[in-house]
Design a protein around this motif. Structure first.
Motif: not given
Length: 269
Positions: A182-211
């Motif tokens: 419930a704490d995450l309901d209003c948060e923007r979550m990385l959408d797995r189907p739309k970022r199929r080709t993202s590496s873990l490193e790319e994901k972590f960069e997106l998260i760390a940047s506040g995306h």
């Protein structure tokens, strides 16, 4: 028309790096040679594969399709060549695929103690196609997380990998000790189907940047610790099942021995 596998490999390297210079360095060839090979491939196919600018290289629609095809073809060819060489040289080899964060080293160590004459390879399994190394011949067995395409595979359940929330250390929720879904309901979550080709490193960069933030396996969080990221347990998030996977028709003794060792070892961790 026969496709030149060498040119296809050159093209795949350029497509991966999006840069002729870096691709040439990785291939240990001169950049002008690489450029000529790609141009020759485009002429043979009768279509443009790349859009070249002064700063970058982008794939055309045809280039993107060829890159996807190359990712299926080249690993299979390389695995076949390796198997031929192994037969010629009398080498016994076992290749183990593994999903990011899952550690199979203890099982390999125990197996090697009993089969010192067997060569061991480890093959990273990309999270959006974990079963691919088992299907293209690069690996005989995989230590994977569900879900993935289990068609034609024998599955041995091993355990459950808890999931944690991965978020920037500057996020207000990062000060909490634990979270609920419930704490995450209003948060923007990385959408797995739309970022199929993202590496873990790319994901972590997106998260760390506040995306955005993401739910990730605990084993991945432990393997990719970063000072700019926080990992918090989500008390009601379902865990992810881990398993050993092997092709249904593979029954070699070495493989059976590894499965027996790995099943006991991994369930104890």
């Amino acid at each position: 028309m026969d496709l030149d596998l060498r040119k296809l490999r050159y093209f795949a390297s350029v497509a991966e790096h999006r840069h002729f210079g870096r691709a040439a360095e990785r291939l240990y060839i001169a950049q002008p040679v690489l450029s000529r090979q790609i141009k020759s491939l485009e002429q043979e196919l009768g279509c443009a594969l790349l859009v070249r600018t002064t700063r970058s290289v982008e794939l055309t629609t045809a280039g993107q399709q060829l890159y996807e095809e190359a990712q299926q073809i080249l690993p299979s060819v390389a695995a076949a060549v390796r198997r031929v060489h192994d037969v010629e040289q009398g080498v016994q080899r076992l290749a183990v695929a593994f999903s990011a964060g899952l550690h199979v080293s203890d099982a390999i160590r125990e197996f090697t103690a009993r089969h010192a004459d067997v060569e061991i390879d480890v093959v990273p399994a990309r999270w959006w196609e974990q079963d691919r190394p088992l299907r293209d011949g690069r690996a005989q067995v995989g230590y994977l997380r569900r879900p993935f395409d289990e068609t034609g595979l024998r599955i041995i359940p091993i355990g459950v990998d808890p999931r944690v929330a991965c978020l920037p250390v500057t996020h207000p929720l990062a000060r909490r000790q634990e979270l609920t879904s419930a704490d995450l309901d209003c948060e923007r979550m990385l959408d797995r189907p739309k970022r199929r080709t993202s590496s873990l490193e790319e994901k972590f960069e997106l998260i760390a940047s506040g995306h955005a933030i993401a739910l990730i396996p605990l084993s991945v969080a432990r393997s990719y610790s970063r000072p700019d990221l926080a990992y918090l347990p989500v008390t009601d998030a379902p865990g992810i099942a881990t398993c050993l996977a092997v092709a249904e028709d593979r029954r070699e003794k070495l493989l059976r021995d590894f499965l027996e060792i790995a099943t006991a070892t991994l369930r104890d961790t």
